[in-house]
Write an enzyme that holds these catalytic residues in place. Structure first.
Site, mmCIF file in Angstrom:
data_model
loop_
_atom_site.group_PDB
_atom_site.id
_atom_site.type_symbol
_atom_site.label_atom_id
_atom_site.label_comp_id
_atom_site.label_asym_id
_atom_site.label_seq_id
_atom_site.Cartn_x
_atom_site.Cartn_y
_atom_site.Cartn_z
ATOM 1 N N LYS A 171 16.238 -14.419 -1.082
ATOM 2 C CA LYS A 171 14.994 -14.544 -0.320
ATOM 3 C C LYS A 171 15.364 -14.512 1.151
ATOM 4 O O LYS A 171 15.714 -15.547 1.736
ATOM 5 C CB LYS A 171 14.290 -15.848 -0.680
ATOM 6 C CG LYS A 171 13.832 -15.864 -2.135
ATOM 7 C CD LYS A 171 13.168 -17.159 -2.526
ATOM 8 C CE LYS A 171 12.495 -17.003 -3.883
ATOM 9 N NZ LYS A 171 12.634 -18.209 -4.715
ATOM 10 N N LYS B 139 6.510 -17.939 -15.202
ATOM 11 C CA LYS B 139 6.968 -19.240 -14.698
ATOM 12 C C LYS B 139 6.991 -20.205 -15.880
ATOM 13 O O LYS B 139 5.986 -20.363 -16.563
ATOM 14 C CB LYS B 139 5.987 -19.771 -13.643
ATOM 15 C CG LYS B 139 6.124 -19.078 -12.312
ATOM 16 C CD LYS B 139 7.042 -19.864 -11.386
ATOM 17 C CE LYS B 139 7.195 -19.121 -10.055
ATOM 18 N NZ LYS B 139 8.377 -19.561 -9.300
ATOM 19 N N ASP C 141 18.977 -18.913 -8.054
ATOM 20 C CA ASP C 141 18.036 -18.730 -6.944
ATOM 21 C C ASP C 141 18.261 -19.867 -5.945
ATOM 22 O O ASP C 141 18.945 -19.695 -4.938
ATOM 23 C CB ASP C 141 16.599 -18.722 -7.503
ATOM 24 C CG ASP C 141 15.540 -18.632 -6.419
ATOM 25 O OD1 ASP C 141 15.897 -18.555 -5.236
ATOM 26 O OD2 ASP C 141 14.329 -18.647 -6.746
ATOM 27 N N ASP D 179 11.399 -18.077 -14.821
ATOM 28 C CA ASP D 179 11.836 -18.953 -13.736
ATOM 29 C C ASP D 179 11.463 -20.383 -14.076
ATOM 30 O O ASP D 179 10.292 -20.690 -14.273
ATOM 31 C CB ASP D 179 11.170 -18.524 -12.426
ATOM 32 C CG ASP D 179 11.792 -19.204 -11.212
ATOM 33 O OD1 ASP D 179 12.661 -20.088 -11.406
ATOM 34 O OD2 ASP D 179 11.416 -18.856 -10.084
ATOM 35 N N GLU E 152 15.703 -17.890 -14.368
ATOM 36 C CA GLU E 152 16.198 -18.499 -13.118
ATOM 37 C C GLU E 152 16.318 -20.007 -13.261
ATOM 38 O O GLU E 152 15.353 -20.666 -13.644
ATOM 39 C CB GLU E 152 15.246 -18.189 -11.953
ATOM 40 C CG GLU E 152 15.207 -16.737 -11.556
ATOM 41 C CD GLU E 152 14.121 -16.444 -10.511
ATOM 42 O OE1 GLU E 152 13.804 -17.333 -9.704
ATOM 43 O OE2 GLU E 152 13.601 -15.326 -10.537
HETATM 44 MG MG LIG Z 1 13.143 -18.860 -8.557
#
Ligand SMILES: [Mg+2]
Length: 323
Positions: A236, A134, A214, A162, A191
């Site tokens: 997702k 992240k 995303d 991300d 992302e």
């Molecule tokens: Mg993401």
């Protein structure tokens, strides 16, 4: 003869799980159980606060409405609420024997700050080495250095990053500057680096760091297409909708030459194991992003293979509705 039951669950989260703006104390949702002609199917409906458009209450109402009709012998349309459409479509797919049992339980380990710890974990990992970092939470320069250190220390490592749209272009460039150009092709994708899609696309073209969509996938009017610098889309299902709709998005992505990555919205072990099956079935070449099991203090009904997290059974759940 059809019977349907809707169970309500509320499981304590591990401390310190923060979504965008709030701490998530419990994971709340419903399990759907359908039975017909000696067959049965399960599904999980768990809208994620701050990410889902629908609330827990709305999801419960919509699920009950659907189940009442189904019980009467109707084949209702998918709910317009993504979490409800997804959970119910999984239950129907299991009931009809259409959701294969085989699953992809591989994990992409997450680096939360300390690269040394991740390097140790990776050294024990067999097969394809993929990890996730992240970025965008701290200084972009520090993020760049961490990524560079990891790619240098583990020569066969591929990273997924991300940024959750946290950077302006200048900051994103500050990040890129610290990643050795020779390593950039080992970033499978980053992302949503920037606040807008235009900035992210320009960043990808200028730096040679591939990006993935995303949040954008759920934006009104978003079209999946081949774009220079875009490597993947993240799907997702709890936020997207029915299994049929997810399948369609995956096939559009694959036809456009993009990878499709099935990812979790912090489902319980029941939903997560179904996502692992969906990933094995529909995106067999891609390791899914399902490393969220340990954010919840209990598993639910079905166990994630090898996990020692305690399991809550059905007898501990409240029945919200039954036919
Ligand atoms: Mg993401």
């Amino acid at each position: 003869m059809r019977t349907a039951t809707l169970y309500r669950f509320s499981l304590p989260m591990e401390t310190g799980v923060v979504l965008r703006y709030q701490r998530l104390k419990t994971r709340d949702g419903f399990l759907v159980h359908l039975q017909e002609n000696g067959q049965q199917g399960w599904g999980e409906i768990a809208p994620l606060p701050e990410f889902s458009q629908e609330t827990f209450e709305q999801a419960g109402e919509a699920a009950m409405t659907w189940l009442k009709q189904w019980h009467l012998g109707v084949e209702p349309d998918d709910s317009e609420l993504p979490s409800v459409a997804f959970g119910i479509s999984c239950a129907v797919a299991e009931l009809q024997g259409k959701l294969p049992e085989e699953a992809d339980y591989r994990k992409v380990p997450l680096c939360n700050g300390d690269p040394d710890e991740l390097i140790v974990r990776l050294s024990k990992m067999r097969g394809q080495k993929v990890a996730k970092v992240k970025v965008g939470l701290y200084e972009a320069v520090r993020d760049g250095m961490v990524v560079n250190v990891l790619l240098e220390a583990v020569p066969d490592l591929v990273l997924r990053l991300d940024a959750n749209r946290s950077w302006r272009r200048v900051k994103a460039d500050g990040f890129a500057k610290y990643v050795n150009p020779d390593y950039r092709n080992r970033i499978a994708f980053l992302e949503e680096p920037c606040r807008t899609q235009e900035e992210s696309l320009a960043f990808a073209c200028d730096t040679g760091i591939a990006i993935a969509w995303d949040e954008s996938v759920r934006d009104e009017g978003f079209k999946i297409e081949a774009q220079k610098g875009v490597a993947a889309i993240v799907i997702k299902p709890t936020l997207v909708g029915s299994l049929a709709h997810c399948r369609q998005l995956i096939s559009v992505a694959h036809n456009a030459g993009l990878e499709a990555v099935i990812s979790s919205s912090i489902e319980t072990s029941l939903g997560l194991t179904q996502l692992a099956r969906i990933a094995h079935w529909l995106t067999p070449a891609t390791i899914p992003g399902l490393d969220t099991l340990e954010l919840i203090q209990f598993q639910l009904v079905r166990r994630w293979p090898g996990s020692t997290v305690p399991v809550k059974g059905l007898d501990e759940l409240e029945i919200a509705w039954c036919s």
